[in-house]
Design a protein around this motif. Structure first.
Motif, PDB file in Angstrom:
ATOM      1  N   VAL A 177      27.785  12.719  63.609  1.00  0.00           N
ATOM      2  CA  VAL A 177      27.102  13.860  62.988  1.00  0.00           C
ATOM      3  C   VAL A 177      27.517  15.135  63.700  1.00  0.00           C
ATOM      4  N   GLY A 233      27.459  10.266  54.008  1.00  0.00           N
ATOM      5  CA  GLY A 233      28.280  11.245  54.720  1.00  0.00           C
ATOM      6  C   GLY A 233      29.154  12.017  53.747  1.00  0.00           C
ATOM      7  N   ALA A 243      28.414  14.861  58.280  1.00  0.00           N
ATOM      8  CA  ALA A 243      28.487  13.591  59.004  1.00  0.00           C
ATOM      9  C   ALA A 243      29.525  12.677  58.370  1.00  0.00           C
ATOM     10  N   ARG A 281      28.005   6.276  62.742  1.00  0.00           N
ATOM     11  CA  ARG A 281      27.846   7.596  62.157  1.00  0.00           C
ATOM     12  C   ARG A 281      28.187   8.645  63.213  1.00  0.00           C
TER      13      ARG A 281
END
Length: 287
Positions: free
Chosen positions: A205, A250, A212, A203
């Protein structure tokens, strides 16, 4: 790309403007704002509209040139024609222009040429040529790409052990590594993100935009996931399409942008190992 002087144009390696046989007389559509799409919608029960966002439309750049080549006029015009063919494919080429000490670049397609053959031309006067380019992406980019590398989340240990025994020990969460990406332009820009394994559910961010990128897959040691947020592509090891691994936790890939100014980015994962990281590459953008 050539090292440009003020009021020079580099079209796919061919130079116009100061110091060449093609003097720049006028430039339109370059630092002008492009056409805008207004996302506002009319109110149904009162005057006015609900305000919506503005989005830039494709940009058209027009350059007016005076061809001053003396006895070599015919050769100069033939060279100009050779450098500005009509290409049937959708492939874009770099158009770089330097004005007042600032060089900016855009991807463009050649869209038209006018070279009038009239009486003044037949008498030896320098003709004025008009060239036009179509730029599907209206953003003007800094020519130098920037990059940062973000290491794997640090620390973290333990977790619930089964069978459960009291008092429960939950362990500690890993601390994300962060980096700041600075977009020096006035428009959002789309980065290219490369995740390098070992990473589980990587991930990235952007806490500045609260957006994200999240992917449901395992990257083994040394494997890469290259995410081009402008083209919307996700490639495992640069070849295999893995767009289907994008998680709804996301944003859609094309929505992950760097705002003008500093952007604070963090790398997270459910699990990671030595050498895991993410590299972010971008060019500052203006409109």
């Amino acid at each position: 790309m050539a090292d440009l002087s003020d009021y020079q144009i580099d079209w796919n390696g061919f130079l116009f403007g100061a110091g060449t046989s093609y003097e720049l007389v006028r430039l339109d559509g370059w630092i002008d704002s492009p056409g805008l799409t207004n996302g506002s919608a009319p109110r149904t029960a009162r005057h006015g509209s609900w305000p919506g966002g503005m989005r830039g439309q494709a940009r058209t750049v027009t350059a007016t040139l005076e061809i001053a080549a003396g006895e070599a006029m015919g050769e100069a015009i033939r060279a100009l024609r050779a450098a500005t063919p009509i290409v049937r494919s959708a492939v874009q080429a770099p158009l770089a222009i330097r004005c007042d000490g600032e060089t900016l670049v855009v991807g463009a397609q050649f869209a038209g040429r006018v070279v009038p053959i009239d009486q003044p031309y037949s008498m030896g006067y320098a003709p004025k040529a008009v060239l036009q380019w179509f730029c599907a992406d209206p953003r003007l980019y800094e020519p130098v790409e920037q990059s940062v590398t973000i290491g794997a989340p640090a620390g973290g240990s333990g977790g619930l052990a089964y069978p459960l025994a009291y008092p429960l020990v939950y362990g500690t969460a890993p601390v994300p590594n962060t980096a700041t990406c600075v977009n020096t332009g006035n428009a959002e820009t789309n980065p290219v993100v490369t995740f390098i394994g070992p990473l589980t559910t990587p991930r990235l961010v952007n806490s500045t935009t609260t957006r994200a990128l999240v992917f449901d897959l395992d990257l083994d040691d040394g494997q890469t996931l290259i995410v081009d947020t402008d083209r919307g592509t996700v490639l495992l090891n640069g070849t295999t399409d893995r767009r289907n691994t994008r998680s709804n936790l996301g944003v859609p890939i094309e929505y992950f942008e760097l705002d003008p100014g500093p952007n604070d980015l963090s790398l997270l994962a459910e699990a990671s190992g030595p050498g895991a990281q993410a590299t972010v590459r971008w060019k500052s953008a203006s409109m």
